[in-house]
Design an enzyme around this catalytic site. Structure first.
Site, PDB file in Angstrom:
ATOM      1  N   ASP A  69      66.733  18.820  66.158  1.00 46.01           N
ATOM      2  CA  ASP A  69      65.330  18.484  66.462  1.00 46.01           C
ATOM      3  C   ASP A  69      64.550  18.593  65.151  1.00 46.01           C
ATOM      4  O   ASP A  69      64.890  19.399  64.287  1.00 46.01           O
ATOM      5  CB  ASP A  69      64.769  19.483  67.489  1.00 46.01           C
ATOM      6  CG  ASP A  69      63.548  18.971  68.229  1.00 46.01           C
ATOM      7  OD1 ASP A  69      63.633  18.788  69.452  1.00 46.01           O
ATOM      8  OD2 ASP A  69      62.492  18.736  67.576  1.00 46.01           O
ATOM      9  N   ASN A 114      57.419  18.425  68.177  1.00 44.02           N
ATOM     10  CA  ASN A 114      56.676  18.853  69.374  1.00 44.02           C
ATOM     11  C   ASN A 114      57.324  20.080  70.011  1.00 44.02           C
ATOM     12  O   ASN A 114      57.280  20.246  71.230  1.00 44.02           O
ATOM     13  CB  ASN A 114      56.610  17.701  70.384  1.00 44.02           C
ATOM     14  CG  ASN A 114      55.603  17.970  71.494  1.00 44.02           C
ATOM     15  OD1 ASN A 114      54.532  18.525  71.242  1.00 44.02           O
ATOM     16  ND2 ASN A 114      55.950  17.604  72.727  1.00 44.02           N
ATOM     17  N   SER A 143      63.099   7.292  81.950  1.00 47.00           N
ATOM     18  CA  SER A 143      61.932   7.725  82.722  1.00 47.00           C
ATOM     19  C   SER A 143      61.686   6.780  83.892  1.00 47.00           C
ATOM     20  O   SER A 143      61.957   5.570  83.798  1.00 47.00           O
ATOM     21  CB  SER A 143      60.718   7.691  81.790  1.00 47.00           C
ATOM     22  OG  SER A 143      59.534   7.882  82.520  1.00 47.00           O
ATOM     23  N   TYR A 149      55.113   3.205  75.718  1.00 53.47           N
ATOM     24  CA  TYR A 149      56.106   4.275  75.886  1.00 53.47           C
ATOM     25  C   TYR A 149      57.223   3.813  76.842  1.00 53.47           C
ATOM     26  O   TYR A 149      58.412   3.949  76.546  1.00 53.47           O
ATOM     27  CB  TYR A 149      55.419   5.530  76.425  1.00 53.47           C
ATOM     28  CG  TYR A 149      56.364   6.597  76.918  1.00 53.47           C
ATOM     29  CD1 TYR A 149      57.055   7.401  76.023  1.00 53.47           C
ATOM     30  CD2 TYR A 149      56.564   6.796  78.284  1.00 53.47           C
ATOM     31  CE1 TYR A 149      57.928   8.388  76.480  1.00 53.47           C
ATOM     32  CE2 TYR A 149      57.430   7.774  78.743  1.00 53.47           C
ATOM     33  CZ  TYR A 149      58.103   8.568  77.836  1.00 53.47           C
ATOM     34  OH  TYR A 149      58.967   9.534  78.305  1.00 53.47           O
ATOM     35  N   LYS A 205      61.408   3.067  76.347  1.00 47.78           N
ATOM     36  CA  LYS A 205      62.486   3.626  77.190  1.00 47.78           C
ATOM     37  C   LYS A 205      63.381   2.508  77.735  1.00 47.78           C
ATOM     38  O   LYS A 205      64.605   2.627  77.721  1.00 47.78           O
ATOM     39  CB  LYS A 205      61.892   4.449  78.339  1.00 47.78           C
ATOM     40  CG  LYS A 205      61.227   5.733  77.895  1.00 47.78           C
ATOM     41  CD  LYS A 205      62.269   6.745  77.420  1.00 47.78           C
ATOM     42  CE  LYS A 205      61.656   7.974  76.789  1.00 47.78           C
ATOM     43  NZ  LYS A 205      62.634   8.826  76.084  1.00 47.78           N
ATOM     44  N   LEU A 237      49.616  16.450  84.803  1.00 45.12           N
ATOM     45  CA  LEU A 237      48.826  17.115  85.850  1.00 45.12           C
ATOM     46  C   LEU A 237      49.063  18.628  85.912  1.00 45.12           C
ATOM     47  O   LEU A 237      48.111  19.410  85.874  1.00 45.12           O
ATOM     48  CB  LEU A 237      49.154  16.464  87.204  1.00 45.12           C
ATOM     49  CG  LEU A 237      48.464  17.070  88.417  1.00 45.12           C
ATOM     50  CD1 LEU A 237      46.958  16.913  88.310  1.00 45.12           C
ATOM     51  CD2 LEU A 237      48.972  16.444  89.701  1.00 45.12           C
TER      52      LEU A 237
END
Ligand code: NAD
Ligand code: WQD
Length: 376
Positions: A26, A30, A138, A166, A170, A228
Site C-alpha cells: 500500500d 488513505n 463495486s 469511479y 471499476k 452514511l
C-alpha cells in the site's frame, strides 16, 4: 497481497486467522500502518508490509521477487468515492451542498490509479507467474438497476451501466481482468502449457460498513467521510451537528433510498471463499455479488444507529445527491450457492460494532486503543 485500508485490513486479518501468509502492499494514501498493529493485537500475527505505489511496476516487481511463494493477489488499492481527501475537496462537501463526487472532479487521477495501477499489477503478476486475482469491484457498476424490469434485487447478469467516473474505473478494470485472464489462458494453451491456473474474481461489494467487534479496528479514512454510517458516527460523537438526508422523495417505503449494508467482517470472509474457489475450481473469470440481499432505507439506518447510541440523532432532509440511485440491493444467490457464502452479521450488528469503534477511538488510529478494550 493486499492493502492496509478498511476492507484490506479486515481481509488480511481473516487470511492470517485462516493460516495464510500475507504480504501487504500500500502507498498509505488513505490508510495507516497502525492497521497492521491492530491486526497483530487481535490475531497475534503481523503481515509483511511494503510501502509501494501500485502504479510503479518496477517496485511491484521487487515485491514479487522478494516473496516467490505468492500465488494470488487480492487487489484493493484504489481511489474511491467514499472519502474526500485534501482541503480543496471540503468545498464540495459542506453541510448544504451535497458532494458532486471526487471522481468527477479528478477523473484522470482516478483512471491513473484505478485502471493504470491495475495494468501495472497484472503485468508484474504475469512476469512472476502469479495467476489468481481477486478484485474489489463495486455494486456501483450496475448504476440504476431500476431502469430494468425485475432487476431488484440485482443479480450478476443485470447489465452494467455505471453513472460516475469511479464506477467506470471499476467496470473498466473488470473488463481488463477478463481480457487478461482469457488471453493468458489462450497463450498457455497454444504453448501446450497448463492454462487453468489463470483465474480472476470480480467481487461486487454492496455497502460495506461496521468495525471489528473488539472495538480496536475499524475504518479510519484520511479525509472527510462521505458514506452514511461513518457520517452518522460523526453526528453521534458531536463532530457534526446533524445528518443531511439526501432526498425523501424516492419511490421507496419511506421516501429515502435503499442500500444493502454488509458487515465488513462478512465481506472479508467473502474474499477467502472467492480465493479458495479460484484455486480449487479454476473457473476462469467470475463476478460475484457480495451483499446480504436485505435493503435498508436511510431512515431505517438512522433509526438502527440511534438505537445503539441510545438517543435520537438529528437530521435534516435536503435535495437528492447527484448521481444517487433509488435501490442497490444484492441478489446474492450466486455467492450463496457457488461460494457457500452468505452474510451472518446484520446491519444492526454493524451499527453496534461501528459505535463501539468510533465512541472508543475518536481519533481513529491516531490514538492508542483504550486499555479496557485490550483486556476484553
Ligand atoms: P480504502 O481507501 O480504505 O483502501 C484502499 C487502499 O488503497 C488504501 O489503503 C490506499 O492507501 C490504497 N491506495 C490508493 N492508491 C494507491 C496506490 N496508487 N498505490 C498503492 N495503494 C494505494 O478503501 P476501502 O473501503 O477499503 O476499499 C477497498 C477497495 O474496495 C477499493 O478498491 C474500493 O474502490 C472498493 N470498494 C469499496 C467500497 C466501500 O464502500 N468501502 C465499496 C465498493 C468497492
Ligand atoms: C448511502 C445512502 C445516500 C450520506 C458509495 C459509493 C459506492 C461505494 C459505496 C465504494 C444513499 C444516503 C449518505 C449522507 C445521506 N463506494 N446518504 N446522507 O452512495 O450507496 O455508495 O459508497 O468505494 O461506489 O457511491 O453509499 O454511504 O454514500 O450512501 O442521505 O450524508 O445514504 O444518499 O442513499 P452509496 P453512501
Amino acid at each position: 497481497m493486499i492493502g492496509t485500508g478498511y476492507i484490506g485490513s479486515f481481509t488480511s486479518l481473516a487470511l492470517l486467522e485462516a493460516g495464510y501468509d500475507v504480504v501487504v502492499v500500500d502507498n498509505l494514501y488513505n490508510s495507516s500502518e497502525v492497521a497492521l498493529d491492530r491486526i497483530e493485537l487481535i490475531c497475534g500475527k503481523r503481515p509483511a508490509f511494503h510501502k509501494v505505489d501500485l502504479t510503479q511496476e518496477a517496485e511491484l516487481d521487487k515485491v514479487f521477487a522478494a516473496h516467490p511463494a505468492i500465488d494470488s493477489v487480492i487487489h484493493f488499492a484504489a481511489l474511491k468515492a467514499s472519502s474526500i481527501a485534501g482541503p480543496s475537496w471540503l468545498l464540495f462537501h459542506n453541510l448544504h451542498a451535497p458532494a458532486v463526487g471526487e471522481s468527477a472532479e479528478i477523473p484522470l487521477e482516478y483512471y491513473r490509479v484505478n485502471v493504470g495501477g491495475t495494468i501495472s499489477l497484472l503485468s508484474s503478476m504475469k512476469k512472476h507467474n502469479v495467476t489468481n486475482i481477486v478484485f474489489s469491484s463495486s455494486a456501483t457498476v450496475y448504476g440504476d438497476a431500476t431502469r430494468f424490469e425485475n432487476m431488484i434485487p440485482i443479480p450478476e447478469h443485470c447489465p452494467i451501466g455505471p453513472t460516475n467516473t469511479y464506477g467506470r474505473t471499476k467496470s473498466t478494470v473488470e473488463s481488463i481482468i477478463e481480457d487478461f485472464i482469457t488471453a493468458e489462458r489462450q497463450n498457455a494453451q497454444k504453448a501446450g502449457k497448463p492454462f487453468e491456473q489463470w483465474n480472476g474474481a470480480n467481487l461486487r461489494y454492496f455497502n460495506p460498513c461496521g468495525a471489528h467487534p473488539s472495538g480496536i479496528m475499524g475504518e479510519d479514512p484520511q479525509g472527510v467521510p462521505y458514506n452514511l454510517l461513518p457520517l452518522l458516527g460523526k453526528v453521534a460523537t458531536g463532530d457534526r451537528p446533524k445528518l443531511l438526508v439526501f432526498g425523501d422523495d424516492y419511490p421507496s417505503r419511506d421516501g429515502t433510498a435503499i442500500r444493502d449494508y454488509i458487515h465488513v467482517v462478512d465481506l472479508a470472509r467473502g474474499h477467502l471463499v472467492a480465493l479458495n474457489n479460484l484455486r480449487e475450481h479454476k473457473p476462469g473469470v467470475k463476478a460475484w455479488n457480495l451483499g446480504s440481499g436485505r435493503g435498508s432505507t436511510v431512515f431505517e439506518m438512522i433509526k438502527a444507529f440511534s438505537a445503539v447510541v441510545g438517543r435520537d440523532l438529528p437530521y435534516e432532509v435536503v435535495p437528492r445527491r447527484q448521481g444517487d440511485v433509488l435501490d442497490l440491493t444484492a441478489n446474492p444467490t450466486r455467492a450463496n450457492t457457488e461460494l457457500n457464502w452468505k452474510t451472518e452479521l446484520t446491519m444492526e450488528k454493524a451499527c453496534e460494532d461501528l459505535w463501539r469503534w468510533v465512541s472508543n477511538n475518536p481519533k481513529g488510529y491516531r490514538q492508542e486503543p483504550p486499555a479496557e478494550l485490550l483486556k476484553a
